[in-house]
Design an enzyme around this catalytic site. Structure first.
Site, PDB file in Angstrom:
ATOM      1  N   GLY A  45       0.483  -1.200  -0.288  1.00 15.13           N
ATOM      2  CA  GLY A  45      -0.157  -0.072  -0.418  1.00 15.13           C
ATOM      3  C   GLY A  45       1.066   1.321   0.064  1.00 15.13           C
ATOM      4  N   GLN A  50       3.052   9.775   0.872  1.00 17.66           N
ATOM      5  CA  GLN A  50       4.368   9.047   1.164  1.00 17.66           C
ATOM      6  C   GLN A  50       5.161   9.441  -0.125  1.00 17.66           C
ATOM      7  OE1 GLN A  50       2.145   5.077   2.530  1.00 17.66           O
ATOM      8  NE2 GLN A  50       4.617   5.188   2.909  1.00 17.66           N
ATOM      9  N   CYS A  98       6.029  -0.283   7.351  1.00 14.07           N
ATOM     10  CA  CYS A  98       5.996   0.555   6.164  1.00 14.07           C
ATOM     11  C   CYS A  98       6.607   0.881   5.677  1.00 14.07           C
ATOM     12  CB  CYS A  98       5.249   1.997   7.562  1.00 14.07           C
ATOM     13  SG  CYS A  98       4.793   3.175   6.045  1.00 14.07           S
ATOM     14  N   LEU A  99       6.576   1.158   4.363  1.00 10.89           N
ATOM     15  CA  LEU A  99       8.222   1.829   3.253  1.00 10.89           C
ATOM     16  C   LEU A  99       8.618   3.135   4.154  1.00 10.89           C
ATOM     17  CD1 LEU A  99       6.482   1.060   0.224  1.00 10.89           C
ATOM     18  CD2 LEU A  99       8.011  -0.371   1.264  1.00 10.89           C
ATOM     19  N   HIS A 140      -3.997   0.994   7.526  1.00  7.56           N
ATOM     20  CA  HIS A 140      -2.771   1.639   7.716  1.00  7.56           C
ATOM     21  C   HIS A 140      -2.586   2.410   6.704  1.00  7.56           C
ATOM     22  CE1 HIS A 140       1.873   0.697   8.163  1.00  7.56           C
ATOM     23  NE2 HIS A 140       1.267   1.638   6.697  1.00  7.56           N
ATOM     24  N   GLU A 141      -3.049   2.429   5.592  1.00  9.98           N
ATOM     25  CA  GLU A 141      -3.032   3.391   4.623  1.00  9.98           C
ATOM     26  C   GLU A 141      -3.795   5.077   4.398  1.00  9.98           C
ATOM     27  OE1 GLU A 141      -0.718   2.947   2.670  1.00  9.98           O
ATOM     28  OE2 GLU A 141      -0.161   1.274   3.187  1.00  9.98           O
ATOM     29  N   HIS A 144      -2.363   7.158   7.231  1.00  9.28           N
ATOM     30  CA  HIS A 144      -1.174   8.053   6.103  1.00  9.28           C
ATOM     31  C   HIS A 144      -2.323   9.315   5.744  1.00  9.28           C
ATOM     32  CE1 HIS A 144       2.471   5.781   6.237  1.00  9.28           C
ATOM     33  NE2 HIS A 144       1.705   4.945   5.854  1.00  9.28           N
TER      34      HIS A 144
HETATM   35 NI    NI Z   1       2.882   3.082   5.866  1.00  8.44          NI
END
Ligand code: NI
Length: 182
Positions: A45, A50, A98-99, A140-141, A144
């Site tokens: 995701g 991000q 998470c990236l 989770h997304e 953000h």
């Molecule tokens: Ni994330």
């Protein structure tokens, strides 16, 4: 085009995002780039903050998860202007990563099932209910878009544990396999 991923410590990850209006963004280019970036980074995701864009949009692609979560294999979707309208009382615990927080994974407790309203790239509204790991990716997304990251939701003792790792990421002491922006 592969976009650099903003890492923990960047102000863009902490700002609540603005709604997307019709015609304002080149959505086909943007979502192509987001999916490409996600594939290269091997994530499931990616939310607009991000990549430094303060807009209410995220993409999910569960194809990397096929082995562990077969139900996610074909879960590839764009969510525009999403709003979580229902959450189950029943909770589930999953280990999240998470990236934007490379090298960190922690157990997070969240509602097991959620219902979300969102628009697709043609600005048609949808309402879907997701459960288990699909619900997890979406939550989770969604976080953000509100300026939250998953470590905000871990126990105080685990927060203490990851504090130095987060500080190191914020200071740019990160080696990731994908392109990122310190
Ligand atoms: Ni994330």
């Amino acid at each position: 085009m592969i976009l650099p991923i903003y890492l923990y410590g960047k102000a863009e990850l902490r700002k609540p995002t603005e709604p997307v209006s019709e015609g304002e963004l080149n959505l086909s280019e943007l979502t192509d780039n987001m999916f490409e970036t996600l594939t290269v980074a091997e994530g499931c995701g990616l939310a607009a903050p991000q990549i430094g864009l303060s807009k209410r949009i995220f993409v999910v692609d569960g194809s990397e998860l096929g082995d562990d979560y077969p139900e996610c294999k074909d879960f590839k979707q764009v969510f525009i202007n999403p709003e979580i309208i229902e959450e189950s009382d029943e909770k589930a615990t999953y280990s999240e990563g998470c990236l934007s927080l490379p090298g960190i994974s922690e157990n997070v407790v969240r509602p097991k099932t959620i219902t979300i309203r969102y628009q697709d790239t043609d600005f048609n509204w949808h309402e879907d209910t997701y459960t288990d790991f699909k619900a997890r990716i979406v939550q989770h997304e969604y976080d953000h878009l509100e300026g939250h990251v998953f470590t905000d939701r871990i126990s105080p003792i685990r927060k203490q544990f990851v504090k130095s790792k987060l500080a190191a990421i914020a200071k740019g002491k990160t080696v990731s396999r994908y392109k990122y922006k310190k």
